[in-house]
Design an enzyme around this catalytic site. Structure first.
Site, PDB file in Angstrom:
ATOM      1  CG  HIS A  28      -1.980  -1.052   1.135  1.00 22.98           C
ATOM      2  ND1 HIS A  28      -2.464  -1.722   2.230  1.00 22.98           N
ATOM      3  CD2 HIS A  28      -2.644  -1.553   0.052  1.00 22.98           C
ATOM      4  CE1 HIS A  28      -3.395  -2.587   1.821  1.00 22.98           C
ATOM      5  NE2 HIS A  28      -3.516  -2.506   0.507  1.00 22.98           N
ATOM      6  CB  ALA A  29       1.332   3.756  -2.656  1.00 21.15           C
ATOM      7  NE  ARG A  30      -3.905   4.795   2.445  1.00 18.70           N
ATOM      8  CZ  ARG A  30      -5.213   4.955   2.220  1.00 18.70           C
ATOM      9  NH1 ARG A  30      -5.638   5.995   1.553  1.00 18.70           N
ATOM     10  NH2 ARG A  30      -6.070   4.068   2.658  1.00 18.70           N
ATOM     11  CD  GLU A  31      -0.662   0.742   4.366  1.00 17.03           C
ATOM     12  OE1 GLU A  31       0.055  -0.267   4.460  1.00 17.03           O
ATOM     13  OE2 GLU A  31      -1.891   0.676   4.163  1.00 17.03           O
ATOM     14  CD  GLU A  43      -2.406  -2.858   9.064  1.00 18.60           C
ATOM     15  OE1 GLU A  43      -1.901  -1.746   8.806  1.00 18.60           O
ATOM     16  OE2 GLU A  43      -3.066  -3.517   8.247  1.00 18.60           O
ATOM     17  CG  HIS A  80       0.171  -3.690   5.279  1.00 19.35           C
ATOM     18  ND1 HIS A  80      -0.723  -3.386   4.282  1.00 19.35           N
ATOM     19  CD2 HIS A  80       0.733  -4.864   4.917  1.00 19.35           C
ATOM     20  CE1 HIS A  80      -0.703  -4.345   3.360  1.00 19.35           C
ATOM     21  NE2 HIS A  80       0.185  -5.258   3.724  1.00 19.35           N
ATOM     22  CB  SER A  81       1.380   1.942   8.720  1.00 21.15           C
ATOM     23  OG  SER A  81       1.083   2.906   7.748  1.00 21.15           O
ATOM     24  CE1 TYR A  82      -4.782   4.794  11.879  1.00 18.94           C
ATOM     25  CE2 TYR A  82      -4.404   5.076   9.539  1.00 18.94           C
ATOM     26  CZ  TYR A  82      -5.212   5.215  10.635  1.00 18.94           C
ATOM     27  OH  TYR A  82      -6.467   5.773  10.501  1.00 18.94           O
ATOM     28  NE  ARG A 122      -6.287   0.096   0.229  1.00 20.07           N
ATOM     29  CZ  ARG A 122      -6.151  -0.570   1.390  1.00 20.07           C
ATOM     30  NH1 ARG A 122      -5.561   0.008   2.401  1.00 20.07           N
ATOM     31  NH2 ARG A 122      -6.598  -1.796   1.514  1.00 20.07           N
ATOM     32  CG  ASN A 142      -2.859  -7.084   1.431  1.00 19.87           C
ATOM     33  OD1 ASN A 142      -2.203  -8.064   1.034  1.00 19.87           O
ATOM     34  ND2 ASN A 142      -3.139  -6.884   2.710  1.00 19.87           N
ATOM     35  NE  ARG A 143      -9.172  -5.691   0.663  1.00 18.27           N
ATOM     36  CZ  ARG A 143      -8.269  -5.278   1.548  1.00 18.27           C
ATOM     37  NH1 ARG A 143      -7.030  -5.772   1.540  1.00 18.27           N
ATOM     38  NH2 ARG A 143      -8.600  -4.400   2.477  1.00 18.27           N
ATOM     39  CE1 TYR A 165      -9.512  -4.459   6.258  1.00 18.26           C
ATOM     40  CE2 TYR A 165      -9.750  -2.675   7.837  1.00 18.26           C
ATOM     41  CZ  TYR A 165      -9.105  -3.246   6.759  1.00 18.26           C
ATOM     42  OH  TYR A 165      -8.027  -2.610   6.194  1.00 18.26           O
TER      43      TYR A 165
HETATM   44  O1  0X9 Z   1      -6.706  -3.946   4.477  1.00 12.84           O
HETATM   45  C1  0X9 Z   1      -5.546  -4.370   4.391  1.00 12.84           C
HETATM   46  O2  0X9 Z   1      -5.082  -4.821   3.336  1.00 12.84           O
HETATM   47  C2  0X9 Z   1      -4.630  -4.328   5.615  1.00 12.84           C
HETATM   48  N1  0X9 Z   1      -4.879  -3.111   6.370  1.00 12.84           N
HETATM   49  S1  0X9 Z   1      -4.404  -1.662   5.785  1.00 12.84           S
HETATM   50  O3  0X9 Z   1      -4.891  -0.630   6.683  1.00 12.84           O
HETATM   51  N2  0X9 Z   1      -2.824  -1.586   5.811  1.00 12.84           N
HETATM   52  O4  0X9 Z   1      -4.879  -1.523   4.452  1.00 12.84           O
HETATM   53  C3  0X9 Z   1      -4.894  -5.526   6.487  1.00 12.84           C
HETATM   54  C4  0X9 Z   1      -4.664  -6.834   5.806  1.00 12.84           C
HETATM   55  C5  0X9 Z   1      -4.837  -8.010   6.709  1.00 12.84           C
HETATM   56  N3  0X9 Z   1      -4.750  -9.254   6.004  1.00 12.84           N
HETATM   57  C6  0X9 Z   1      -5.782  -9.779   5.286  1.00 12.84           C
HETATM   58  N4  0X9 Z   1      -6.964  -9.256   5.301  1.00 12.84           N
HETATM   59  N5  0X9 Z   1      -5.546 -10.886   4.610  1.00 12.84           N
HETATM   60 ZN    ZN Z   2      -1.765  -1.604   4.113  1.00 13.42          ZN
END
Ligand code: 0X9
Ligand code: ZN
Length: 455
Positions: A198-201, A406, A331-333, A256, A273-274, A383
């Site tokens: 995630h770019a902004r982290e 995070e 990652h953050s945060y 992001r 990350n999706r 989440y």
């Molecule tokens: O949403 C995300 O990808 C991560 N949080 S962030 O605030 N850095 O964007 C958490 C990812 C946790 N891992 C999975 N959901 N697989």
């Molecule tokens: Zn992230």
């Protein structure tokens, strides 16, 4: 808002620049003259019941990118962080007050935080880090070009026991540089660390850089760092999304996603990350390219995620895959030490082991500079979000200790963490990594002894 003389805030340069926190000067940094003043707020909401969550979701539907969740609404009593564009603040805050939804203003001037974070330097100050990696400051943030040059400069310093190479190009053609530290041998377990998907982290790449520098050049008294570099092979990818990272330096500090184009949409980028091929498309992902959690039109649609998977699968299929002992994604945060799964509320059968070593790692962090981290499964303590790299590492590669961390802080600065936090966060993460890798070594030794006893 704090007006630093000579700062320039341009109006949005591109229609898909999500936050409008754009900095479009030709030198990329530092931004020099401020012409417009767009005061973004970040607020932390305390939803008490379902109706509050519904209100937040309907406001988000109405205002789109003018209202961006930094921490999504999940269940009542769990905090929600939101960035509000100046245009929507006068409409939204009274509605929140009327509904009894309490909130704290985390910042009423996001722009000032962004400019305070930037190094005050001119182009003439930029040192040629390829000439000496020692000129590279570990206590400031760096552009992708600087990081890339610094990594190239490490080769001479650390050979023959390490190597720096590109795992492939990004969508915009930047080489993705990775470093291997420690001998390449089929008998050695591997620890993988990536950061900055995630770019902004920004704190994530800065922390990975800190760990690289301490593993390569441990303090004289640091015997354990030497042991770790001699027992494991480390692969560290400090910037997993170089296009997005570059964009946060030049155009939009809060970008992001990746920077790919889509056939039927003017919006750009995919949430890296999706995009992984494990329960891809499940809960907590979007099929709309303009959304922050857009999953892409197929798993591994992005060259960045594909390059990582290819490295693990193709080049090291026989060696690395079975040797991967630890997968860490920075990652953050929020200060969370997250375990799989992110795609479901269920947890893997070895969850107690993951929590046990995660807890030990975060205790080491707390002993270092006092930060407290919460440990638990992503879905349960953050989440639901499917298609994440940690789930893929565990679910597809079978890496037992797969985590997302995070990093700092808990929201006071959020993504715009001032640079003086880099070394403390780096120290803490180094201690966590040390604790984790020593625990894993012990566990492997115990397992080997057991095997010997039964053969
Ligand atoms: O949403 C995300 O990808 C991560 N949080 S962030 O605030 N850095 O964007 C958490 C990812 C946790 N891992 C999975 N959901 N697989
Ligand atoms: Zn992230």
């Amino acid at each position: 808002m704090g007006t630093e003389p000579g700062m320039k805030w341009r109006r949005r340069m591109f229609s898909d620049s999500a936050s409008g926190l754009g900095i479009g000067n030709e030198l990329a940094y530092p931004p020099r003259h401020r012409t417009t003043c767009r005061v973004h707020h970040v607020i932390r909401l305390k939803p008490k019941h379902e109706s509050h969550l519904q209100l937040l979701k309907s406001l988000k539907n109405k205002h789109g990118e003018q209202m961006e969740f930094w921490r999504k609404p999940t269940i009542p009593l769990q905090d929600v962080d939101v960035r509000l564009s100046p245009e929507v603040i006068p409409g939204i805050l009274p509605l929140l007050n009327e509904s009894g939804l309490l909130y704290d203003v985390m910042t009423d001037d996001l722009e000032s935080l962004v400019s305070a974070e930037r190094p005050k330097r001119s182009v003439a100050d930029v040192v040629d880090v390829t000439e000496s990696p020692d000129n590279f400051s570990l206590s400031s943030y760096h552009t992708y070009d600087e990081i890339s040059d610094w990594m190239d400069g490490l080769i001479d310093k650390c050979k023959p026991d390490c190597d720096v190479f590109s795992i492939g190009d990004t969508y915009e053609g930047r080489p993705m540089k990775i470093i291997r530290i420690g001998k390449e041998s089929v008998r050695r377990p591997v620890i993988w660390i990536d950061a900055g998907i995630h770019a902004r982290e920004w704190i994530a790449p800065a922390t990975a850089i800190y760990i690289i520098s301490k593993l390569i050049d441990p303090d004289k008294s640091d015997r354990i760092a030497r042991v770790l570099a001699s027992r494991y092979t480390w692969y560290i990818l400090p910037v997993a999304n170089p296009d997005g990272y570059d964009y946060t330096w030049t155009m939009d500090r809060l970008w992001r996603k990746t920077r790919s184009h889509h056939k039927y949409s003017p919006c750009r980028g995919v949430d890296g990350n999706r995009n992984w091929d494990f329960h891809w498309g499940g809960e907590g992902t979007s099929d709309l390219p303009c959304n922050e959690d857009y999953r892409g039109d197929e798993p591994f649609s992005e060259p960045e995620t594909r390059n990582i998977a290819r490295l693990v699968f193709d080049e090291f299929l026989l060696t690395l895959q079975g040797r991967l002992a630890v997968y860490l994604s920075l990652h953050s945060y929020g200060q969370y030490w997250l375990t799989p799964w992110g795609y479901t509320y269920n947890v893997p059968p070895d969850y107690p082991d993951l929590v046990h070593l995660g807890t030990k790692a975060t205790e080491a962090m707390r002993r270092t500079h006092g930060s407290r981290y919460q440990v638990g499964s992503s879905a349960r303590i953050l989440y639901l979000a499917a298609g994440g790299s940690d789930d893929w590492a565990k679910g597809v590669l079978g890496v037992k200790y797969s985590y997302t961390v995070e990093l700092c802080d808990t929201g006071r600065h959020g993504f715009i963490l001032p640079p003086h936090y880099i070394t403390t966060t780096g120290d803490e993460m180094l201690e966590a990594t040390r604790s984790l890798s020593l625990s894993v070594l012990r566990e492997r030794r115990r397992a080997a002894r057991k095997r010997r006893r039964y053969t």
